[in-house]
Design a protein around this motif. Structure first.
Motif, PDB file in Angstrom:
ATOM      1  N   ALA A  75     -21.840 -44.522 -47.970  1.00 16.96           N
ATOM      2  CA  ALA A  75     -21.233 -45.305 -49.046  1.00 16.96           C
ATOM      3  C   ALA A  75     -20.599 -44.399 -50.101  1.00 16.96           C
ATOM      4  N   LYS A  76     -21.188 -43.235 -50.295  1.00 16.34           N
ATOM      5  CA  LYS A  76     -20.659 -42.271 -51.269  1.00 16.34           C
ATOM      6  C   LYS A  76     -19.805 -41.198 -50.595  1.00 16.34           C
ATOM      7  N   THR A  77     -19.600 -41.313 -49.297  1.00 15.33           N
ATOM      8  CA  THR A  77     -18.896 -40.304 -48.481  1.00 15.33           C
ATOM      9  C   THR A  77     -19.338 -38.897 -48.884  1.00 15.33           C
ATOM     10  N   THR A  78     -20.632 -38.706 -48.881  1.00 14.54           N
ATOM     11  CA  THR A  78     -21.215 -37.439 -49.330  1.00 14.54           C
ATOM     12  C   THR A  78     -22.214 -36.914 -48.310  1.00 14.54           C
ATOM     13  N   LEU A  79     -22.101 -35.632 -48.058  1.00 15.17           N
ATOM     14  CA  LEU A  79     -23.018 -34.912 -47.178  1.00 15.17           C
ATOM     15  C   LEU A  79     -23.944 -34.079 -48.038  1.00 15.17           C
ATOM     16  N   TYR A  80     -25.203 -33.982 -47.637  1.00 20.28           N
ATOM     17  CA  TYR A  80     -26.195 -33.228 -48.404  1.00 20.28           C
ATOM     18  C   TYR A  80     -26.859 -32.167 -47.520  1.00 20.28           C
ATOM     19  N   LEU A  81     -27.374 -31.149 -48.190  1.00 21.07           N
ATOM     20  CA  LEU A  81     -28.249 -30.185 -47.537  1.00 21.07           C
ATOM     21  C   LEU A  81     -29.425 -29.940 -48.474  1.00 21.07           C
ATOM     22  N   GLN A  82     -30.574 -30.468 -48.106  1.00 19.60           N
ATOM     23  CA  GLN A  82     -31.798 -30.231 -48.856  1.00 19.60           C
ATOM     24  C   GLN A  82     -32.439 -28.958 -48.322  1.00 19.60           C
ATOM     25  N   MET A  83     -32.637 -28.010 -49.206  1.00 17.24           N
ATOM     26  CA  MET A  83     -33.175 -26.712 -48.804  1.00 17.24           C
ATOM     27  C   MET A  83     -34.520 -26.504 -49.488  1.00 17.24           C
ATOM     28  N   ASP A  84     -35.575 -26.456 -48.706  1.00 17.99           N
ATOM     29  CA  ASP A  84     -36.930 -26.242 -49.199  1.00 17.99           C
ATOM     30  C   ASP A  84     -37.465 -24.912 -48.685  1.00 17.99           C
ATOM     31  N   SER A  85     -38.531 -24.459 -49.309  1.00 16.40           N
ATOM     32  CA  SER A  85     -39.175 -23.195 -48.913  1.00 16.40           C
ATOM     33  C   SER A  85     -38.139 -22.079 -48.782  1.00 16.40           C
ATOM     34  N   LEU A  86     -37.294 -21.974 -49.771  1.00 14.01           N
ATOM     35  CA  LEU A  86     -36.226 -20.983 -49.720  1.00 14.01           C
ATOM     36  C   LEU A  86     -36.775 -19.567 -49.733  1.00 14.01           C
ATOM     37  N   GLU A  87     -36.061 -18.709 -49.020  1.00 12.70           N
ATOM     38  CA  GLU A  87     -36.440 -17.299 -48.881  1.00 12.70           C
ATOM     39  C   GLU A  87     -35.277 -16.431 -49.341  1.00 12.70           C
ATOM     40  N   PRO A  88     -35.545 -15.193 -49.756  1.00 14.27           N
ATOM     41  CA  PRO A  88     -34.437 -14.310 -50.167  1.00 14.27           C
ATOM     42  C   PRO A  88     -33.363 -14.174 -49.090  1.00 14.27           C
ATOM     43  N   GLU A  89     -33.746 -14.282 -47.820  1.00  9.28           N
ATOM     44  CA  GLU A  89     -32.785 -14.187 -46.717  1.00  9.28           C
ATOM     45  C   GLU A  89     -31.816 -15.364 -46.679  1.00  9.28           C
ATOM     46  N   ASP A  90     -32.096 -16.411 -47.430  1.00 12.20           N
ATOM     47  CA  ASP A  90     -31.200 -17.562 -47.506  1.00 12.20           C
ATOM     48  C   ASP A  90     -30.082 -17.354 -48.521  1.00 12.20           C
ATOM     49  N   THR A  91     -30.127 -16.256 -49.248  1.00  8.25           N
ATOM     50  CA  THR A  91     -29.093 -15.969 -50.240  1.00  8.25           C
ATOM     51  C   THR A  91     -27.738 -15.813 -49.557  1.00  8.25           C
ATOM     52  N   ALA A  92     -26.761 -16.609 -50.007  1.00  6.25           N
ATOM     53  CA  ALA A  92     -25.431 -16.598 -49.392  1.00  6.25           C
ATOM     54  C   ALA A  92     -24.533 -17.562 -50.161  1.00  6.25           C
ATOM     55  N   ILE A  93     -23.261 -17.522 -49.814  1.00 10.12           N
ATOM     56  CA  ILE A  93     -22.347 -18.594 -50.220  1.00 10.12           C
ATOM     57  C   ILE A  93     -22.427 -19.660 -49.145  1.00 10.12           C
TER      58      ILE A  93
END
Length: 125
Positions: A75-93
């Motif tokens: 309905a909002k034409t929106t995509l999401y990415l929920q990111m939990d338990s983040l780690e330093p290796e997830d650092t990025a654009i």
């Protein structure tokens, strides 16, 4: 042409959470293969998660399975990415990407022809 506008990046400590959003316009929302990709300094663009907006189960990279969740609000034409338990290796654009159906539903960045501007995610230890 599909237009994509991302938001939601930021800085967080290890173990924290962030949610990215990608607003889609310019094409029928439920006829897209869409994905989240990321690129760390000095590395290539890596597929994180992908979904077909018309329905079906998503695909996740092994490195994020169980920690990241891709979802959508049609309905909002929106995509999401929920990111939990983040780690330093997830650092990025992080980038949102799309390609019109018919499309190959996978994590290969070469299969997508519309890209957002990117949003920085920084995870500190």
């Amino acid at each position: 042409q599909v237009q994509l506008v991302e938001s939601g990046g930021g800085s967080v400590q290890s173990g924290g959470s962030l949610r990215l959003s990608c607003v889609v316009s310019g094409y029928m929302y439920n006829r897209l293969c869409m994905g989240w990709f990321r690129q760390a300094p000095g590395k290539g663009r890596e597929g994180v998660a992908t979904i077909y907006t018309g329905g079906g189960l998503p695909i996740y990279a092994t490195s994020v399975k169980g920690r990241f969740t891709i979802s959508q609000d049609s309905a909002k034409t929106t995509l999401y990415l929920q990111m939990d338990s983040l780690e330093p290796e997830d650092t990025a654009i992080y980038y949102c990407a799309a390609v019109r159906s018919p499309c190959n539903f996978n994590l290969d960045a070469g299969g997508y022809n519309s890209w957002g501007q990117g949003t920085q995610v920084t995870v500190s230890s």
